[in-house]
Design a protein around this motif. Structure first.
Motif, PDB file in Angstrom:
ATOM      1  N   CYS A   4      25.909  22.796  47.207  1.00  0.00           N
ATOM      2  CA  CYS A   4      25.544  21.561  46.516  1.00  0.00           C
ATOM      3  C   CYS A   4      24.365  20.928  47.245  1.00  0.00           C
ATOM      4  O   CYS A   4      24.417  20.712  48.452  1.00  0.00           O
ATOM      5  N   GLY A   5      23.297  20.635  46.516  1.00  0.00           N
ATOM      6  CA  GLY A   5      22.087  20.135  47.159  1.00  0.00           C
ATOM      7  C   GLY A   5      22.110  18.655  47.480  1.00  0.00           C
ATOM      8  O   GLY A   5      21.486  18.216  48.444  1.00  0.00           O
ATOM      9  N   ARG A   6      22.857  17.891  46.691  1.00  0.00           N
ATOM     10  CA  ARG A   6      22.870  16.441  46.871  1.00  0.00           C
ATOM     11  C   ARG A   6      24.127  15.876  46.234  1.00  0.00           C
ATOM     12  O   ARG A   6      24.519  16.297  45.142  1.00  0.00           O
ATOM     13  N   ASP A   7      24.748  14.937  46.904  1.00  0.00           N
ATOM     14  CA  ASP A   7      25.974  14.337  46.387  1.00  0.00           C
ATOM     15  C   ASP A   7      25.733  13.739  45.002  1.00  0.00           C
ATOM     16  O   ASP A   7      24.815  12.946  44.801  1.00  0.00           O
ATOM     17  N   GLY A   8      26.538  14.151  44.019  1.00  0.00           N
ATOM     18  CA  GLY A   8      26.430  13.633  42.673  1.00  0.00           C
ATOM     19  C   GLY A   8      25.525  14.424  41.751  1.00  0.00           C
ATOM     20  O   GLY A   8      25.511  14.186  40.539  1.00  0.00           O
ATOM     21  N   ALA A   9      24.769  15.369  42.291  1.00  0.00           N
ATOM     22  CA  ALA A   9      23.870  16.171  41.475  1.00  0.00           C
ATOM     23  C   ALA A   9      24.652  17.254  40.730  1.00  0.00           C
ATOM     24  O   ALA A   9      25.813  17.538  41.037  1.00  0.00           O
ATOM     25  N   LEU A  10      24.017  17.875  39.742  1.00  0.00           N
ATOM     26  CA  LEU A  10      24.631  19.019  39.086  1.00  0.00           C
ATOM     27  C   LEU A  10      24.711  20.189  40.074  1.00  0.00           C
ATOM     28  O   LEU A  10      23.792  20.410  40.867  1.00  0.00           O
ATOM     29  N   ALA A  11      25.800  20.917  39.999  1.00  0.00           N
ATOM     30  CA  ALA A  11      25.988  22.036  40.917  1.00  0.00           C
ATOM     31  C   ALA A  11      25.037  23.174  40.576  1.00  0.00           C
ATOM     32  O   ALA A  11      24.778  23.447  39.400  1.00  0.00           O
ATOM     33  N   PRO A  12      24.499  23.857  41.581  1.00  0.00           N
ATOM     34  CA  PRO A  12      23.709  25.067  41.318  1.00  0.00           C
ATOM     35  C   PRO A  12      24.591  26.124  40.654  1.00  0.00           C
ATOM     36  O   PRO A  12      25.783  26.221  40.948  1.00  0.00           O
ATOM     37  N   ILE A  13      24.013  26.921  39.785  1.00  0.00           N
ATOM     38  CA  ILE A  13      24.800  27.935  39.084  1.00  0.00           C
ATOM     39  C   ILE A  13      25.395  28.956  40.057  1.00  0.00           C
ATOM     40  O   ILE A  13      26.471  29.527  39.797  1.00  0.00           O
ATOM     41  N   MET A  14      24.756  29.156  41.208  1.00  0.00           N
ATOM     42  CA  MET A  14      25.273  30.139  42.161  1.00  0.00           C
ATOM     43  C   MET A  14      26.197  29.515  43.211  1.00  0.00           C
ATOM     44  O   MET A  14      26.543  30.150  44.195  1.00  0.00           O
ATOM     45  N   MET A  15      26.609  28.286  42.993  1.00  0.00           N
ATOM     46  CA  MET A  15      27.668  27.687  43.799  1.00  0.00           C
ATOM     47  C   MET A  15      29.012  28.217  43.288  1.00  0.00           C
ATOM     48  O   MET A  15      29.176  28.479  42.088  1.00  0.00           O
TER      49      MET A  15
END
Length: 281
Positions: free
Chosen positions: A230-241
């Motif tokens: 996860c790049g940033r709290d509250g952001a959309l999750a990366p597809i490869m997470m």
């Protein structure tokens, strides 16, 4: 004494009753007023209030801690036959494919009950619709996909698979139901239990979870081997997470400290698409 002769015994009773009436009135006036209700309502009881659970506060709830557990839901097949049949109608195609268009077939393991997963046609239609969606991998002109009929010529074999066969092909070291891509036959192994039940981090959105599952595992198949935090709290999750297990970096760090996730408390929102806006940039 004429009064006594005229009224008899009542001449004596009337003065006595008058004295008693005056005495009662004086006594009432001297009594302090009682303002306490005779039966206080049960709702005002302090003891009863102490026994009630506190009002739930959503801010105190952790929605991510049980992400890896399989949700309740419909039945699925524990063990299939280990062989596959090809399903769906070839022809779906999308993406510029510069420099490469990946061909694929869609397969279902023999022994799975079509009633459990919505039928062969439903599974195949979801795969085609996901891989040709503008928010998918084809938003990058580097990629293209084409559904073909010949399994021997396909670059990717997208397979709906029983739990036991998934464990055999993907391993079960996390003791959680997951899916995988394996280079042995270039197989995208979709765990039927997840296809039927979904994953807790997706909060019951089974359609979005299925799209994520296809995009994530196909992502491994087209070259994205590593997971992404996860790049940033509250952001959309990366597809490869690994959204099947959790949307929290710290939770994923606890599950597998050898993975890429930092223990930074960042938590994303679930996301089914490589490019949610339909654009690469």
């Amino acid at each position: 004494m004429r009064f006594a002769r005229d009224y008899g015994w009542r001449a004596y009773a009337i003065p006595v009753l008058a004295i008693i009436t005056v005495w009662v009135l004086v006594d009432i006036i001297q009594q302090p007023a009682d303002t306490t209700p005779p039966n206080p309502p049960a709702a005002t009881s302090t003891a009863d209030n102490d026994r009630r659970p506190p009002v739930p506060n959503p801010a105190d709830l952790d929605f991510m801690t049980e992400g890896g557990e399989l949700p309740d839901g419909g039945p699925y097949t524990d063990k299939g036959k280990g062989t596959y049949r090809t399903v769906g109608n070839p022809g779906a195609e999308a993406g510029a494919g510069r420099p490469r268009t990946f061909t694929y077939v869609i397969q279902v393991e023999d022994g799975l009950d079509p009633a459990h997963y919505g039928g062969d046609d439903g599974f195949a239609a979801m795969v085609d619709a996901t891989l040709t969606n503008p928010k998918g991998w084809t938003a990058d002109p580097e990629f293209g996909f084409k559904h073909i009929a010949d399994a021997d010529k396909a670059d990717l074999h997208i397979q709906l698979t029983s739990v036991a066969t998934t464990h055999k092909e993907c391993g079960a070291n996390l003791a959680m139901e997951t899916s995988c891509f394996t280079s042995d036959g270039n197989r995208v192994v979709i765990n039927e239990s997840r296809w039927v039940r979904g994953a807790r981090p997706f909060a019951g959105d089974l359609g979005a979870y299925r799209q994520y599952l296809i995009n994530h595992e196909v992502g491994h198949g087209i070259g994205y081997a590593q997971h992404v935090p996860c790049g940033r709290d509250g952001a959309l999750a990366p597809i490869m997470m690994q959204q099947t297990l959790s949307l929290s970096n710290s939770e994923l760090n606890k599950i597998d400290p050898n993975e890429i996730y930092p223990d930074d408390q960042a938590t994303c929102s679930y996301n089914a698409w490589p490019y949610p806006t339909g654009k690469k940039d």
